[in-house]
Design a protein around this motif. Structure first.
Motif, mmCIF file in Angstrom:
data_model
loop_
_atom_site.group_PDB
_atom_site.id
_atom_site.type_symbol
_atom_site.label_atom_id
_atom_site.label_comp_id
_atom_site.label_asym_id
_atom_site.label_seq_id
_atom_site.Cartn_x
_atom_site.Cartn_y
_atom_site.Cartn_z
ATOM 1 N N SER A 103 -30.726 -20.734 34.598
ATOM 2 C CA SER A 103 -29.739 -20.626 33.523
ATOM 3 C C SER A 103 -30.449 -20.788 32.181
ATOM 4 O O SER A 103 -31.402 -21.558 32.065
ATOM 5 N N GLU A 126 -29.443 -27.789 25.592
ATOM 6 C CA GLU A 126 -28.462 -27.556 26.657
ATOM 7 C C GLU A 126 -28.866 -26.416 27.579
ATOM 8 O O GLU A 126 -29.505 -25.458 27.160
ATOM 9 N N LEU A 128 -27.083 -23.515 29.483
ATOM 10 C CA LEU A 128 -25.817 -22.799 29.417
ATOM 11 C C LEU A 128 -25.778 -21.710 30.474
ATOM 12 O O LEU A 128 -26.818 -21.203 30.904
ATOM 13 N N THR A 129 -24.570 -21.324 30.850
ATOM 14 C CA THR A 129 -24.422 -20.158 31.712
ATOM 15 C C THR A 129 -24.530 -18.917 30.830
ATOM 16 O O THR A 129 -24.426 -18.996 29.596
ATOM 17 N N THR A 131 -22.355 -16.649 30.547
ATOM 18 C CA THR A 131 -21.047 -16.489 29.898
ATOM 19 C C THR A 131 -20.949 -17.371 28.654
ATOM 20 O O THR A 131 -20.510 -16.920 27.590
ATOM 21 N N GLU A 132 -21.365 -18.641 28.779
ATOM 22 C CA GLU A 132 -21.328 -19.544 27.627
ATOM 23 C C GLU A 132 -22.251 -19.049 26.517
ATOM 24 O O GLU A 132 -21.909 -19.132 25.333
ATOM 25 N N ARG A 135 -20.757 -16.291 24.453
ATOM 26 C CA ARG A 135 -19.612 -16.712 23.636
ATOM 27 C C ARG A 135 -20.012 -17.495 22.392
ATOM 28 O O ARG A 135 -19.161 -17.824 21.571
ATOM 29 N N LEU A 136 -21.296 -17.815 22.257
ATOM 30 C CA LEU A 136 -21.736 -18.559 21.076
ATOM 31 C C LEU A 136 -21.601 -17.702 19.822
ATOM 32 O O LEU A 136 -21.948 -16.521 19.828
ATOM 33 N N LEU A 142 -17.264 -27.096 17.894
ATOM 34 C CA LEU A 142 -17.283 -27.586 19.270
ATOM 35 C C LEU A 142 -17.351 -29.112 19.270
ATOM 36 O O LEU A 142 -17.952 -29.711 18.377
ATOM 37 N N ARG A 159 -18.503 -31.434 27.001
ATOM 38 C CA ARG A 159 -17.753 -30.526 27.884
ATOM 39 C C ARG A 159 -16.599 -31.238 28.570
ATOM 40 O O ARG A 159 -15.641 -30.598 28.981
#
Length: 179
Positions: A103, A126, A128-129, A131-132, A135-136, A142, A159
């Motif tokens: 990831s 971090e 992240l996936t 997908t995440e 979306r940034l 956040l 989270r």
């Protein structure tokens, strides 16, 4: 390294040919190193200038980005403390991809505001996936966690934060700006 040529002298005893004698060592030559006192942050800033303190917009209190947080005991301890730390809101400024093994691992830069009215640049390291990561967007707000007692610029994405608690925090920060 200097070379001196002597006729009739030899490099090894017992030989009497016109060979070259070198002053200094030929193999294992030692170069004077003035950078032997380099810190991990110095090495990282040379390898990844985009992850230097100056590039991230933080001061000398920031300990630096760990090359591998799983192997760093300090990073593991910090991440454990951040899981239960105080909640704040961070506005995403920018991010840098550190690695993409499995990831994606990214360093996120936030402008953080706390309920106490403190503002600072926060850095989150971090995983992240995909997908995440897609979306940034800069300007995104956040929830993050920070350690008020340490204040070393490290934060972590919250989270697990309760959406009602995040909204209450947002209202507190907004009311503090109005007064």
């Amino acid at each position: 390294m200097t070379a001196t040529y002597h006729r009739g002298q030899s490099e090894a005893p017992g030989r009497d040919s016109g060979t070259v004698v070198r002053e200094g060592r030929m193999f294992g030559w030692k170069k004077k190193r003035h950078d032997s006192k380099m810190t991990l942050d110095d090495v990282m800033s040379k390898l990844r200038p985009d992850l230097s303190r100056e590039s991230l917009g933080v001061g000398p209190d920031f300990p630096g980005v760990a090359p591998n947080p799983l192997l760093s005991s300090g990073a593991r301890k910090r991440n454990a403390e951040l899981r239960t730390a105080a909640l704040a809101l961070g506005v995403l400024v920018d991010w840098r991809e550190v690695s993409s093994d499995g990831s994606p691992r990214v360093v996120l830069m936030f402008d953080v505001e706390t309920a106490d009215g403190i503002s600072f640049r926060g850095i989150a390291d971090e995983d992240l996936t995909i997908t995440e990561l897609t979306r940034l967007a800069p300007g995104q707000t956040l929830p993050v966690r920070y350690r008020p007692a340490v204040m070393d610029h490290y934060v972590a994405l919250a989270r697990d934060a309760d959406p009602a608690h995040v909204q209450q925090l947002s209202d507190e920060i907004a009311s503090g700006k109005r007064t």
